[in-house]
Motif scaffolding. Structure first.
Motif, PDB file in Angstrom:
ATOM      1  N   PRO A  25     152.502 -33.676   8.790  1.00 32.48           N
ATOM      2  CA  PRO A  25     152.411 -34.390  10.069  1.00 32.48           C
ATOM      3  C   PRO A  25     150.968 -34.592  10.511  1.00 32.48           C
ATOM      4  N   ASP A  26     150.778 -35.584  11.385  1.00 32.28           N
ATOM      5  CA  ASP A  26     149.491 -35.718  12.051  1.00 32.28           C
ATOM      6  C   ASP A  26     149.454 -34.727  13.221  1.00 32.28           C
ATOM      7  N   TYR A  27     148.531 -34.910  14.147  1.00 30.45           N
ATOM      8  CA  TYR A  27     148.354 -33.971  15.263  1.00 30.45           C
ATOM      9  C   TYR A  27     148.545 -34.701  16.584  1.00 30.45           C
ATOM     10  N   ALA A  28     149.082 -33.995  17.564  1.00 28.23           N
ATOM     11  CA  ALA A  28     149.308 -34.592  18.881  1.00 28.23           C
ATOM     12  C   ALA A  28     147.976 -35.042  19.481  1.00 28.23           C
ATOM     13  N   GLN A  29     147.916 -36.282  19.928  1.00 24.81           N
ATOM     14  CA  GLN A  29     146.680 -36.789  20.539  1.00 24.81           C
ATOM     15  C   GLN A  29     146.276 -35.956  21.747  1.00 24.81           C
ATOM     16  N   ALA A  30     147.244 -35.513  22.533  1.00 27.24           N
ATOM     17  CA  ALA A  30     146.912 -34.707  23.722  1.00 27.24           C
ATOM     18  C   ALA A  30     146.192 -33.428  23.322  1.00 27.24           C
ATOM     19  N   ALA A  31     146.566 -32.857  22.180  1.00 31.88           N
ATOM     20  CA  ALA A  31     145.913 -31.636  21.717  1.00 31.88           C
ATOM     21  C   ALA A  31     144.470 -31.908  21.324  1.00 31.88           C
ATOM     22  N   LEU A 133     133.931 -25.767  19.194  1.00 30.68           N
ATOM     23  CA  LEU A 133     134.636 -25.464  17.945  1.00 30.68           C
ATOM     24  C   LEU A 133     136.103 -25.277  18.290  1.00 30.68           C
ATOM     25  N   ALA A 134     136.981 -26.001  17.596  1.00 31.51           N
ATOM     26  CA  ALA A 134     138.416 -25.875  17.868  1.00 31.51           C
ATOM     27  C   ALA A 134     139.204 -25.934  16.573  1.00 31.51           C
ATOM     28  N   GLY A 135     140.168 -25.033  16.457  1.00 32.70           N
ATOM     29  CA  GLY A 135     141.150 -25.096  15.393  1.00 32.70           C
ATOM     30  C   GLY A 135     142.461 -25.609  15.940  1.00 32.70           C
ATOM     31  N   LEU A 136     143.089 -26.518  15.208  1.00 35.07           N
ATOM     32  CA  LEU A 136     144.390 -27.061  15.588  1.00 35.07           C
ATOM     33  C   LEU A 136     145.387 -26.725  14.481  1.00 35.07           C
ATOM     34  N   TRP A 137     146.570 -26.297  14.886  1.00 38.10           N
ATOM     35  CA  TRP A 137     147.644 -25.983  13.945  1.00 38.10           C
ATOM     36  C   TRP A 137     148.920 -26.657  14.404  1.00 38.10           C
ATOM     37  N   ASN A 138     149.617 -27.318  13.483  1.00 36.71           N
ATOM     38  CA  ASN A 138     150.966 -27.777  13.760  1.00 36.71           C
ATOM     39  C   ASN A 138     151.933 -26.658  13.415  1.00 36.71           C
ATOM     40  N   VAL A 139     152.702 -26.197  14.399  1.00 37.16           N
ATOM     41  CA  VAL A 139     153.653 -25.112  14.185  1.00 37.16           C
ATOM     42  C   VAL A 139     155.053 -25.605  14.531  1.00 37.16           C
ATOM     43  N   MET A 140     156.043 -25.099  13.828  1.00 39.23           N
ATOM     44  CA  MET A 140     157.427 -25.490  14.081  1.00 39.23           C
ATOM     45  C   MET A 140     157.934 -24.787  15.337  1.00 39.23           C
ATOM     46  N   ASP A 141     158.548 -25.544  16.221  1.00 39.83           N
ATOM     47  CA  ASP A 141     158.990 -25.008  17.508  1.00 39.83           C
ATOM     48  C   ASP A 141     160.340 -24.326  17.337  1.00 39.83           C
ATOM     49  N   ASP A 142     160.298 -23.018  17.071  1.00 40.84           N
ATOM     50  CA  ASP A 142     161.532 -22.286  16.784  1.00 40.84           C
ATOM     51  C   ASP A 142     162.299 -21.902  18.045  1.00 40.84           C
ATOM     52  N   ARG A 143     161.921 -22.448  19.186  1.00 41.03           N
ATOM     53  CA  ARG A 143     162.772 -22.315  20.372  1.00 41.03           C
ATOM     54  C   ARG A 143     164.031 -23.172  20.213  1.00 41.03           C
ATOM     55  N   THR A 144     163.993 -24.129  19.279  1.00 41.60           N
ATOM     56  CA  THR A 144     165.167 -24.909  18.907  1.00 41.60           C
ATOM     57  C   THR A 144     165.970 -24.118  17.880  1.00 41.60           C
ATOM     58  N   GLU A 145     167.272 -23.978  18.104  1.00 41.73           N
ATOM     59  CA  GLU A 145     168.082 -23.050  17.308  1.00 41.73           C
ATOM     60  C   GLU A 145     168.008 -23.325  15.814  1.00 41.73           C
ATOM     61  N   TRP A 146     168.173 -24.602  15.421  1.00 38.25           N
ATOM     62  CA  TRP A 146     168.221 -24.852  13.976  1.00 38.25           C
ATOM     63  C   TRP A 146     166.854 -24.632  13.334  1.00 38.25           C
ATOM     64  N   GLY A 197     156.086 -33.931  17.370  1.00 35.17           N
ATOM     65  CA  GLY A 197     157.282 -34.059  16.553  1.00 35.17           C
ATOM     66  C   GLY A 197     157.007 -34.935  15.350  1.00 35.17           C
ATOM     67  N   GLN A 198     157.849 -34.803  14.341  1.00 35.33           N
ATOM     68  CA  GLN A 198     157.712 -35.594  13.119  1.00 35.33           C
ATOM     69  C   GLN A 198     159.090 -36.082  12.699  1.00 35.33           C
ATOM     70  N   GLN A 199     159.204 -37.375  12.447  1.00 29.02           N
ATOM     71  CA  GLN A 199     160.470 -37.931  11.967  1.00 29.02           C
ATOM     72  C   GLN A 199     160.661 -37.539  10.503  1.00 29.02           C
TER      73      GLN A 199
END
Length: 259
Positions: A25-31, A133-146, A197-199
């Protein structure tokens, strides 16, 4: 992670550079905006740029971006997808830029691979005073059950110690550069998280997970078994079994300012 193991994982991505460019995935622009906001300008170094996932987001925000990446195959994909970007061979420990030449250094899913004892002073060298200096990480949002179920089924090799929000917060809480003593270069860290999110389809999500370092370094038989287990889980879930869906992500940011 032991240094030799870290180097093995960090150098694994080149073999999957084409798949990485296609599926990560790419990164959220807001981030990215939040990461850059306190910077005095928009001269940005994307460090450990990979195939340019974060680079593209920064370009879309109007930043003047220089990308630095040590892996030749990843750098080839970056240059192919973003030919207008200045892309250089180099590493966090040896940055091919002059002193005080950028206003911000950002790293997308890469800072945990840096040898910060060496990279910290080197990053400080190329940053202008007051720069970010900033690090960005895409992490899966496991607050969603599946997604929580996917993380459990995938195992730690596929879903690593920074791949869900809680584990990311814990792993990065102390992942900042020295703030005291003779080596002090940066101020206190700040963390923030931004919905993303990523489709995906089930097949493309498996392909995405297959580009993770923990999978890439597995013996072939273990890799096949892990990916088969993930496919079976996705086929069993109504959210992912039929057609496209959105993989819920957070783009999580760790940010410090150069003193």
């Amino acid at each position: 992670m032991h240094r030799d193991k870290r180097l093995l994982h960090a150098s694994s991505f080149g073999a999957a550079a084409v798949a990485y460019a296609e599926h990560r995935p790419d990164y959220a622009q807001a981030a990215a905006r939040w990461a850059l906001r306190p910077a005095p300008g928009l001269r940005v170094l994307d460090l450990g740029a990979g195939t340019g996932k974060l680079t593209g987001t920064l370009v879309s925000l109007g930043a003047e971006v220089i990308a630095v990446e040590p892996d030749r195959a990843m750098l080839t994909e970056l240059r192919r997808s973003l030919p207008a970007v200045r892309a250089l061979s180099g590493s966090a420990e040896s940055i091919p830029l002059p002193d005080a030449s950028v206003d911000a250094v950002l790293a997308g899913n890469a800072m945990h691979w840096f040898d910060l004892a060496v990279a910290g002073p080197e990053i400080a060298r190329v940053l202008s005073p007051g720069g970010i200096l900033a690090g960005l990480w895409n992490v899966m949002d496991d607050r969603t059950e599946w997604v929580a179920g996917l993380a459990q089924v995938s195992g730690s090799a596929a879903i690593g110690p920074r791949d869900t929000p809680a584990s990311w917060r814990a792993e990065t809480a102390d992942m900042h550069l020295p703030r005291t003593g003779a080596t002090a270069r940066f101020g206190a860290p700040a963390q923030a998280e931004f919905p993303h999110g990523q489709q995906r389809t089930a097949d493309s999500l498996v392909e995405t997970i297959a580009t993770r370092a923990g999978i890439l370094v597995m013996p072939e038989r273990e890799q096949e078994a892990t990916l088969a287990r993930i496919r079976a889980f996705l086929a069993s879930r109504p959210e992912t079994a039929h057609g496209g869906f959105t993989l819920p992500l957070l783009t999580s940011v760790l940010r410090v300012r150069r003193l």
